[in-house]
Design a protein around this motif. Structure first.
Motif, PDB file in Angstrom:
ATOM      1  N   ALA A   1     -50.925  -7.749  -6.805  1.00 48.81           N
ATOM      2  CA  ALA A   1     -51.110  -7.790  -5.363  1.00 48.81           C
ATOM      3  C   ALA A   1     -49.770  -7.937  -4.676  1.00 48.81           C
ATOM      4  O   ALA A   1     -48.834  -8.542  -5.220  1.00 48.81           O
ATOM      5  CB  ALA A   1     -52.033  -8.944  -4.959  1.00 48.81           C
ATOM      6  N   ALA A   2     -49.672  -7.394  -3.480  1.00 47.42           N
ATOM      7  CA  ALA A   2     -48.486  -7.551  -2.644  1.00 47.42           C
ATOM      8  C   ALA A   2     -48.949  -7.716  -1.201  1.00 47.42           C
ATOM      9  O   ALA A   2     -49.907  -7.063  -0.765  1.00 47.42           O
ATOM     10  CB  ALA A   2     -47.565  -6.347  -2.772  1.00 47.42           C
ATOM     11  N   VAL A   3     -48.289  -8.595  -0.461  1.00 50.08           N
ATOM     12  CA  VAL A   3     -48.686  -8.898   0.911  1.00 50.08           C
ATOM     13  C   VAL A   3     -47.495  -8.680   1.834  1.00 50.08           C
ATOM     14  O   VAL A   3     -46.373  -9.120   1.542  1.00 50.08           O
ATOM     15  CB  VAL A   3     -49.188 -10.354   1.036  1.00 50.08           C
TER      16      VAL A   3
ATOM     17  N   PHE B   1     -52.182  -5.530  -0.328  1.00 48.90           N
ATOM     18  CA  PHE B   1     -52.405  -4.379  -1.198  1.00 48.90           C
ATOM     19  C   PHE B   1     -52.782  -4.933  -2.569  1.00 48.90           C
ATOM     20  O   PHE B   1     -52.020  -5.702  -3.162  1.00 48.90           O
ATOM     21  CB  PHE B   1     -51.147  -3.519  -1.306  1.00 48.90           C
ATOM     22  N   VAL B   2     -53.966  -4.568  -3.047  1.00 46.20           N
ATOM     23  CA  VAL B   2     -54.507  -5.193  -4.254  1.00 46.20           C
ATOM     24  C   VAL B   2     -54.886  -4.149  -5.283  1.00 46.20           C
ATOM     25  O   VAL B   2     -55.582  -3.171  -4.969  1.00 46.20           O
ATOM     26  CB  VAL B   2     -55.742  -6.066  -3.910  1.00 46.20           C
ATOM     27  N   ILE B   3     -54.428  -4.364  -6.507  1.00 48.69           N
ATOM     28  CA  ILE B   3     -54.888  -3.581  -7.659  1.00 48.69           C
ATOM     29  C   ILE B   3     -55.918  -4.438  -8.381  1.00 48.69           C
ATOM     30  O   ILE B   3     -55.607  -5.542  -8.825  1.00 48.69           O
ATOM     31  CB  ILE B   3     -53.731  -3.234  -8.612  1.00 48.69           C
ATOM     32  N   ALA B   4     -57.154  -3.958  -8.451  1.00 47.06           N
ATOM     33  CA  ALA B   4     -58.215  -4.784  -9.033  1.00 47.06           C
ATOM     34  C   ALA B   4     -59.280  -3.921  -9.678  1.00 47.06           C
ATOM     35  O   ALA B   4     -59.400  -2.713  -9.399  1.00 47.06           O
ATOM     36  CB  ALA B   4     -58.839  -5.665  -7.951  1.00 47.06           C
ATOM     37  N   ASP B   5     -60.050  -4.547 -10.532  1.00 45.75           N
ATOM     38  CA  ASP B   5     -61.218  -3.910 -11.127  1.00 45.75           C
ATOM     39  C   ASP B   5     -62.175  -3.539  -9.993  1.00 45.75           C
ATOM     40  O   ASP B   5     -62.615  -4.409  -9.235  1.00 45.75           O
ATOM     41  CB  ASP B   5     -61.876  -4.900 -12.090  1.00 45.75           C
TER      42      ASP B   5
END
Length: 541
Positions: free
Chosen positions: A458-460, A475-479
């Motif tokens: 994640a990045a904010v 910005f989130v990378i997730a299942d």
């Protein structure tokens, strides 16, 4: 050694105008009050709707409370924490703690239990005083498990309560306006927590001298009169709440009206009914006030100035206040400077509505370490030194060393100085998001996001917001089967204060990175700005 510390102020002021009202707390509609009239005060009604203390009464209660704290084991250099909204008790605890040479540590009331627990472990206070609104949070934190010897509720009158402590100390010979010889100006007075770049809050340690000279700085820029009534609505766990209006007014012998929370309708009615001369605010507050339906007809004739900071107010908001004849004085400050560094002055502020003004009297500024005051027309990272600038962070020697260069504190902000000497903030070297006057550090939010199951990375970043100045965009990378935007925010609510929760969440397959693996936040900011504009501006505060 004479005591010239902050804790001696009520007694010293009481020798001059002891019968005048020092503090007033009024929670009912202001039109039902009688401005300036001292209220009856009961030892067992600490939370009454309308109450006030004269300087003589304040000095006596501070003396008694300091004795009570000493009985609880508070000594020189020990910490006393306060968790609660603005209250007369907040000022009493502040002065009584300073009277002992101990250190006052106010906690942000918007923090989650885990965050408060961390602060207790870091500050290790001997005593925690808390307001009734925070009782459930205190139970959840369990202060005793974090080394707190005594937990004191402001409400109630039972054993161990705030009222009981004052009552017990009344029989110990307290109550006389005397000046002790125990506290040096160089002693530590306050720890104010500000978010750190490592993702954990760090405590800025301010001395009695720092806060005294900050008061002198304010008075060198704006005139505060003994007859003034100031409204304290900025939270007292922020440096601005104490330093910008409250302490200068108490130093001069005026009256501080304590507002437990910000409510635009109350503020507008209080200005008229109590003849408020000044207050400090963040741009969000000023916007909400001028957008209130009562603003156009409100009697603002008593206001001589309003100090604001945190970010530049929108031009339309500044114009709305100017049309009502109220001078808006923008300042620039930081917790580490108690907080003032720059402040506009009434002569010239209207013509320069987005300027932070000129340097404070006892504060030096530079755009290069060791250089003289910045030349007009130059810009660069602002460096600060002065009698109001702190020595360092609580238990953080390495971070303290990194914060200074040749005796100058590095602000991390880029400032431009115009030809007339007035300054403007043009950029920030750090990634801090300032949302409604609250500092939000993306690394802290990212750490909590990355700890959630199913979140890969994640990045904010911050994006502009009409109401709050800035808000977070994650910005989130997730299942894809693990989270939705709403469920992710719901998961954060128990782990972060509400103002830290990103307003926008965008699920992405990858984060853009440099060759060295660092996230390219400049790319993310551009994407976030476009996405936020397309999505509109829903609020979450």
């Amino acid at each position: 050694m004479p005591d010239y510390g902050l804790g001696s102020w009520p007694a010293r002021r009481a020798r001059i105008n002891g019968a005048d009202v020092a503090l007033r707390q009024h929670t009912e509609p202001a039109e039902h009050s009688e401005p300036g009239k001292p209220g009856e005060h009961s030892e067992h009604s600490e939370q009454s709707a309308d109450r006030s203390l004269t300087y003589a009464e304040l000095a006596a209660r501070v003396e008694r409370l300091s004795l009570a704290f000493a009985e609880l084991g508070v000594g020189h250099g020990d910490r006393v924490a306060y968790l609660g909204p603005n209250d007369i008790a907040t000022f009493e605890v502040f002065f009584a703690t300073a009277r002992l040479g101990a250190i006052f540590v106010p906690f942000n009331t918007r923090l989650a239990a885990d965050e408060v627990a961390y602060l207790l472990d870091d500050a290790r206070p001997t005593v925690l005083v808390y307001g009734p609104e925070l009782a459930d949070l205190v139970v959840a934190v369990d202060p005793a498990a974090h080394g707190v010897a005594a937990v004191v509720p402001v409400a109630g009158s039972g054993p161990g309560s705030y009222a009981a402590l004052l009552h017990a100390a009344a029989g110990a010979g307290a109550g006389h306006c005397v000046v002790r010889s125990e506290v040096a100006l160089s002693d530590d007075a306050v720890i104010l927590y500000t978010s750190g770049t490592t993702g954990r809050p760090k405590g800025a340690v301010l001395s009695h001298a720092n806060m005294t000279f900050n008061t002198m700085n304010q008075l060198a820029h704006v005139d505060v009169l003994t007859s003034d009534v100031a409204l304290c609505m900025a939270p007292l766990f922020h440096a601005a709440g104490l330093g910008q209006v409250s302490l200068p007014t108490l130093f001069k012998g005026g009256t501080v009206v304590v507002a437990p929370r910000f409510d635009p309708g109350y503020v507008l009615s209080a200005i008229a009914a109590l003849r408020i001369a000044s207050f400090s605010a963040v741009p969000t507050m000023l916007q909400m006030l001028c957008e209130h339906p009562d603003f156009a007809a409100a009697d603002l004739s008593s206001l001589r100035f309003v100090i604001y900071g945190g970010s530049t107010v929108a031009e339309r908001v500044a114009v709305a206040w100017q049309r009502r004849g109220v001078p808006l004085l923008q300042g620039y400050g930081m917790t580490e400077a108690s907080p003032g560094v720059y402040l506009a002055v009434p002569q010239g502020a209207a013509a320069r509505p987005i300027s932070i003004g000129v340097p404070h009297f006892f504060t030096d500024v530079s755009l290069a370490a060791g250089a003289d005051e910045p030349e007009p027309g130059t810009s660069g990272e602002l460096l600060v030194r002065g009698l109001n600038v702190f020595r360092g962070y609580w238990n953080r020697p390495a971070e303290t060393d990194r914060a200074f260069t040749d005796g100058w504190f590095r602000s991390g902000d880029v400032v431009r100085v115009a030809q007339d000497g007035w300054a403007y903030v043009v950029d920030r070297l750090t990634d801090v998001i300032i949302s409604g006057g609250e500092n939000v550090y993306p690394v802290e939010v990212e750490a909590v996001l990355n700890a959630l199951p199913g979140v890969v990375d994640a990045a904010v970043v911050g994006v502009a917001d009409d109401r709050w100045g800035e808000v977070g965009f994650a910005f989130v990378i997730a299942d894809p089967d693990a989270w939705t935007e709403e469920s992710l925010r719901a998961a954060l609510r128990g782990r972060l204060a509400s103002f830290k929760i990103p307003k926008y969440v965008l699920f992405v397959p990858v984060l853009p990175r440099t060759a060295t693996g660092k996230v390219r936040k400049q790319d993310l900011r551009a994407t976030a700005a476009g996405a936020a504009t397309a999505a509109g501006t829903p609020t979450f505060h």
